[in-house]
Structures are given as structure tokens and as C-alpha cells.
Design a protein around this motif. Structure first.
Motif, mmCIF file in Angstrom:
data_model
loop_
_atom_site.group_PDB
_atom_site.id
_atom_site.type_symbol
_atom_site.label_atom_id
_atom_site.label_comp_id
_atom_site.label_asym_id
_atom_site.label_seq_id
_atom_site.Cartn_x
_atom_site.Cartn_y
_atom_site.Cartn_z
ATOM 1 N N ILE A 177 -6.305 -7.132 -1.437
ATOM 2 C CA ILE A 177 -4.856 -7.005 -1.213
ATOM 3 C C ILE A 177 -4.578 -6.526 0.210
ATOM 4 C CG2 ILE A 177 -2.845 -5.583 -1.815
ATOM 5 C CD1 ILE A 177 -3.754 -5.844 -4.766
ATOM 6 N N LEU A 178 -5.318 -5.502 0.660
ATOM 7 C CA LEU A 178 -5.124 -4.996 2.022
ATOM 8 C C LEU A 178 -5.536 -6.030 3.067
ATOM 9 C CD1 LEU A 178 -6.337 -1.274 1.741
ATOM 10 C CD2 LEU A 178 -3.986 -2.120 1.858
ATOM 11 N N LEU A 179 -6.587 -6.801 2.787
ATOM 12 C CA LEU A 179 -7.042 -7.829 3.722
ATOM 13 C C LEU A 179 -5.952 -8.885 3.933
ATOM 14 C CD1 LEU A 179 -9.315 -9.067 5.446
ATOM 15 C CD2 LEU A 179 -10.119 -10.220 3.387
ATOM 16 N N MET A 180 -5.363 -9.368 2.844
ATOM 17 C CA MET A 180 -4.314 -10.378 2.965
ATOM 18 C C MET A 180 -3.012 -9.782 3.484
ATOM 19 S SD MET A 180 -5.868 -13.087 2.424
ATOM 20 C CE MET A 180 -4.461 -14.200 2.508
ATOM 21 N N PHE A 181 -2.786 -8.510 3.239
ATOM 22 C CA PHE A 181 -1.639 -7.814 3.827
ATOM 23 C C PHE A 181 -1.773 -7.789 5.352
ATOM 24 C CE2 PHE A 181 0.430 -3.537 4.776
ATOM 25 C CZ PHE A 181 1.728 -4.020 4.731
ATOM 26 N N LEU A 182 -2.987 -7.495 5.824
ATOM 27 C CA LEU A 182 -3.248 -7.503 7.272
ATOM 28 C C LEU A 182 -3.059 -8.904 7.851
ATOM 29 C CD1 LEU A 182 -6.375 -5.170 7.411
ATOM 30 C CD2 LEU A 182 -4.231 -4.801 8.639
ATOM 31 N N SER B 14 3.723 12.930 7.503
ATOM 32 C CA SER B 14 2.677 12.300 8.306
ATOM 33 C C SER B 14 2.460 10.848 7.873
ATOM 34 C CB SER B 14 1.374 13.093 8.134
ATOM 35 O OG SER B 14 0.315 12.489 8.821
ATOM 36 N N GLN B 15 2.429 9.940 8.863
ATOM 37 C CA GLN B 15 2.167 8.515 8.642
ATOM 38 C C GLN B 15 3.163 7.870 7.660
ATOM 39 O OE1 GLN B 15 0.078 7.151 10.592
ATOM 40 N NE2 GLN B 15 -0.895 9.008 11.362
ATOM 41 N N ALA B 16 4.406 8.325 7.689
ATOM 42 C CA ALA B 16 5.418 7.800 6.754
ATOM 43 C C ALA B 16 5.596 6.280 6.867
ATOM 44 C CB ALA B 16 6.755 8.514 6.972
ATOM 45 N N PRO B 17 5.710 5.691 8.086
ATOM 46 C CA PRO B 17 5.874 4.223 8.160
ATOM 47 C C PRO B 17 4.694 3.453 7.549
ATOM 48 C CG PRO B 17 6.469 5.232 10.247
ATOM 49 C CD PRO B 17 5.819 6.298 9.418
ATOM 50 N N THR B 18 3.462 3.948 7.783
ATOM 51 C CA THR B 18 2.285 3.280 7.216
ATOM 52 C C THR B 18 2.276 3.377 5.693
ATOM 53 O OG1 THR B 18 0.980 3.774 9.199
ATOM 54 C CG2 THR B 18 -0.236 3.209 7.197
ATOM 55 N N ASN C 170 -0.216 -1.622 11.693
ATOM 56 C CA ASN C 170 -1.333 -2.575 11.616
ATOM 57 C C ASN C 170 -2.665 -1.856 11.816
ATOM 58 O OD1 ASN C 170 -3.042 -4.801 11.812
ATOM 59 N ND2 ASN C 170 -1.563 -6.020 12.918
ATOM 60 N N ARG C 171 -2.733 -1.038 12.858
ATOM 61 C CA ARG C 171 -3.990 -0.327 13.160
ATOM 62 C C ARG C 171 -4.365 0.642 12.044
ATOM 63 N NH1 ARG C 171 -1.557 -0.194 18.312
ATOM 64 N NH2 ARG C 171 -0.932 1.985 18.057
ATOM 65 N N ASN C 172 -3.362 1.348 11.500
ATOM 66 C CA ASN C 172 -3.638 2.315 10.436
ATOM 67 C C ASN C 172 -4.122 1.634 9.155
ATOM 68 O OD1 ASN C 172 -2.891 4.423 12.093
ATOM 69 N ND2 ASN C 172 -0.807 4.565 11.306
#
Length: 382
Positions: free
Chosen positions: A62-67, A212-216, A259-261
Motif C-alpha cells: 500500500i505504501l509503495l503504490m502510495f509513493l 510532530s509530522q502532522a502533514p505526513t 514524500n521523503r517521510n
């Protein structure tokens, strides 16, 4: 603690094989796939399928295709919509025809032959995405067509599966098909609404949250919601994640840090586990007995997508080199084909006699696919 110990072992070995394969100029994902085969049932039998492993693998894909969605350009996807449809359609027709002919040639009954052909129609570009990313090729026209075709292919494969499984089990009705299409239309409408209004607002709100990291966190939350939504309407969860990535990356206030996070989170633990998990179920018990069936399924599975999808790209105006890249990018079957095979096995459309042969062929195709894509891009450098 047993799973944590195995997790530590897998992550350590992932580092080792990734380093080795990068050194010999091959995509690290190939090493991770082979590592899964070695650690799984087929060789050492150290790692067995567990709920925890499946969960980590599911989050990984899921994270791979999200990226992939985060790095996709919606304008390019729209521009290449027609080529994507051509690639998907021809990339389904030829594999179905070749697999059906192969199954009948090996005297598999017609009902089961038809279902097996549906299994080999599915494409899973999660591994292709990883190869494209590793070679800095994800933002090209060819890659955009591969991603667009994967979405169309996903829908086609599920539609064919729904119709054929219903027909073959005697549980088919126009009403059920209509309900399925209705669910997909609802998904499309809500996705458009979310893309235009909801997600930009949600991401704007994230900038005002004192955490902390709210947008991510908010972006990953949107990803998981879309993955769940897609799964609920009988599409693939990875399609929902991909769509969520596109929507977030095109929000006016998108921050590249997201994206980086997400890359750090995904590649530190979940994505390598997904690649390893593909190979752990591979068993060689019937390999010699069904050797020729497995070999022919593997060869026709590769040729069907390579030539079928490549032809779809060629008639859409791409040259031979780009058509080769697109055809290569559509070869991998991965989790999508494995899921369809499992569904068929559960409802008795795929017998125990041929189940192992189909699974081995899918995994072999999945392992070989990155070599074709690497070769095609090597012939077609940026």
C-alpha cells in the motif's frame, strides 16, 4: 517476540542482499524476492506465513503504490489515458488466449482452464514501480503509461474474475454485475470530489495541527482510508492508495517532505517485507512432476504481457524501445494474481492438482519480470 526476531533477521538480510545486488548493478528488489524464496517453504523454511507477516506485507505494498501516486503527474496520466487503455486491453487479451491454449493443451478441463487464464490476465506493477524508482525512470512517459494501464488492468481483471467466477459457479446475475459497476462509479465520484475539494482542505488543516509530522500522518491516514474504500468496493487496496497519492501530490499546499517521510517509513521496514513475503510460499514439491506445465505457463505468461502490452503501446504511437519498456513493465503478476488464484482455490475453480503449478509460475514470472524491465531501460536510458 518470535515475529520481532524474524523481522530483525529479514531486515538485516535485506540490507545484505540489497547491497550485493546494487553492487552488481541489478535492482535490489530482485535480491529481496530471491531472499523470500530461500527463507520460505521452498528452501530453508525459516519463515512461515503468519498474520503479522501478511499485515506488514499489505502495509508495504500500500505504501509503495502510495509513493508511486505521490510521484505521478496527473496531467501526464490524463494525456496518456488512451495509450494506457490500449496497453491494458491488449495486455489482457493475449495472456488469456495463450494461457487458455496452454491449459487445454495439457488436458486441463475447460472450466478450470478458463479460470487459470483469468489468473494470468492480472498485472501487479508494484515490483515494476520499485525497479522504475531505483533506475530514476518513474517520471517518464513510458512509466506513466505503465501506471495508467495498471489501473485499467486492475479493473478489467476484477471485472473478468467477477463475471467468470459467477458464471463458472452458477452464481452469476446481471443484478450482481450492475451492483459491482455501481460501486465502482460511486468510488470514482467520491474520488473526484475528494481530489477537488476534500483532500486539499484536509492537507491545509494538517499544517495548523500542533503535532510532530502532522502533514505526513494526515497523508498516510488519507492513503489508508482510500485503500480501505477501494477494497470495500471490491477493487484492489493498492488502487486506492495510488489514487490517494495522486490526489495528495496535486494538492496546492503539497510539501515534498511528505514524500521523503513516507519513503523512510516504507523502505525502512514495510516495503522490503512485502517483497520477501512474495517468495516465502513457493514450494517445489510438484516442481519436477509438473515441470513442463510450469515452464510453459511461465513462458506464455511473460510473452503474453510483453507482446500484448507492447503492441498496445506500439499502436498508440510509441516507438519500439518505449513499447519494450511498457511491455516489460506489465509482465509482473505479484500479489494481484496470487489473490485471484487463492479466491479460485477457495471456491473450487482451481483444483489442488494445479494450484501449486499456477502459484510457482506466478512467482517465477514475478522474479523474472524485473530483469526484463532492467534490460529494456538499459536499452533506453534517460
Amino acid at each position: 517476540m518470535d515475529f520481532i526476531t524474524l523481522l530483525a533477521l529479514m531486515l538485516f538480510l535485506t540490507l545484505v542482499v540489497s547491497h550485493f545486488f546494487n553492487k552488481i548493478n541489478l535492482p535490489a528488489v530482485i535480491g529481496q524476492l530471491i531472499l523470500g524464496v530461500i527463507l520460505g517453504k521452498g528452501v530453508l523454511n525459516i519463515i512461515k506465513p503468519t498474520h503479522e507477516l501478511e499485515l506488514f506485507a499489505e502495509i508495504g505494498v500500500i505504501l509503495l503504490m502510495f509513493l508511486a501516486g505521490l510521484e505521478s503527474d496527473i496531467k501526464m496520466l490524463k494525456k496518456h489515458l488512451r495509450p494506457s487503455i490500449n496497453v491494458a486491453i491488449f495486455g489482457v487479451i493475449l495472456p488469456v488466449a495463450l494461457t487458455l491454449a496452454t491449459a487445454i493443451l495439457f488436458k486441463i478441463n475447460l472450466r478450470e482452464s478458463i479460470f487459470i487464464s483469468v489468473v494470468f490476465a492480472a498485472t501487479s506493477v508494484s515490483i515494476s514501480v520499485e525497479v522504475l524508482k531505483s533506475l530514476n525512470y518513474l517520471s517518464t512517459n513510458s512509466s506513466t503509461v505503465i501506471l495508467g494501464a495498471a489501473v485499467v488492468d486492475d479493473i478489467l481483471a476484477i471485472a473478468i474474475l467477477s463475471v467468470m467466477s459467477g458464471t463458472l459457479t452458477g452464481d452469476f446475475s446481471i443484478t450482481k454485475l450492475g451492483m459491482l459497476l455501481g460501486l465502482w462509479i460511486v468510488f470514482a465520484i467520491i474520488t473526484v470530489i475528494a481530489y477537488k475539494w476534500l483532500i486539499p482542505g484536509i492537507m491545509q488543516l494538517a499544517n495548523f495541527i500542533e503535532a510532530s509530522q502532522a502533514p505526513t500522518i494526515m497523508a498516510i491516514l488519507v492513503c489508508f482510508i482510500f485503500a480501505f474504500f477501494a477494497d470495500e468496493v471490491q477493487l484492489d487496496a493498492v488502487l486506492g492508495a495510488f489514487v490517494a497519492g495522486i490526489a495528495i501530490s496535486n494538492a496546492p499546499n503539497f510539501d515534498e517532505k511528505i514524500n521523503r517521510n513516507v519513503e523512510i517509513i516504507g523502505y525502512s521496514i514495510f516495503i522490503p517485507i512485502f517483497f520477501i513475503s512474495i517468495g516465502i510460499n513457493l514450494e517445489f514439491n510438484n516442481f519436477l512432476q509438473d515441470f513442463w506445465l510450469i515452464m510453459v505457463f511461465t513462458i506464455t505468461g511473460i510473452i503474453g504481457k510483453l507482446i500484448g502490452a507492447g503492441f498496445g503501446a506500439r499502436i498508440s504511437g510509441f516507438d519500439m524501445k518505449d513499447s519494450y519498456v511498457i511491455g516489460s513493465g506489465m509482465i509482473s503478476r505479484g500479489e494481484m494474481a496470487l489473490i485471484i488464484a487463492q479466491i479460485g482455490f477457495n471456491v473450487k475453480l482451481l483444483s489442488e492438482e494445479y494450484y501449486s503449478s499456477v502459484i510457482i509460475s506466478i512467482i517465477l514470472i514475478t522474479i523474472l519480470a524485473p530483469f526484463f524491465l532492467k534490460h529494456s531501460i538499459g536499452k533506453n536510458p534517460i
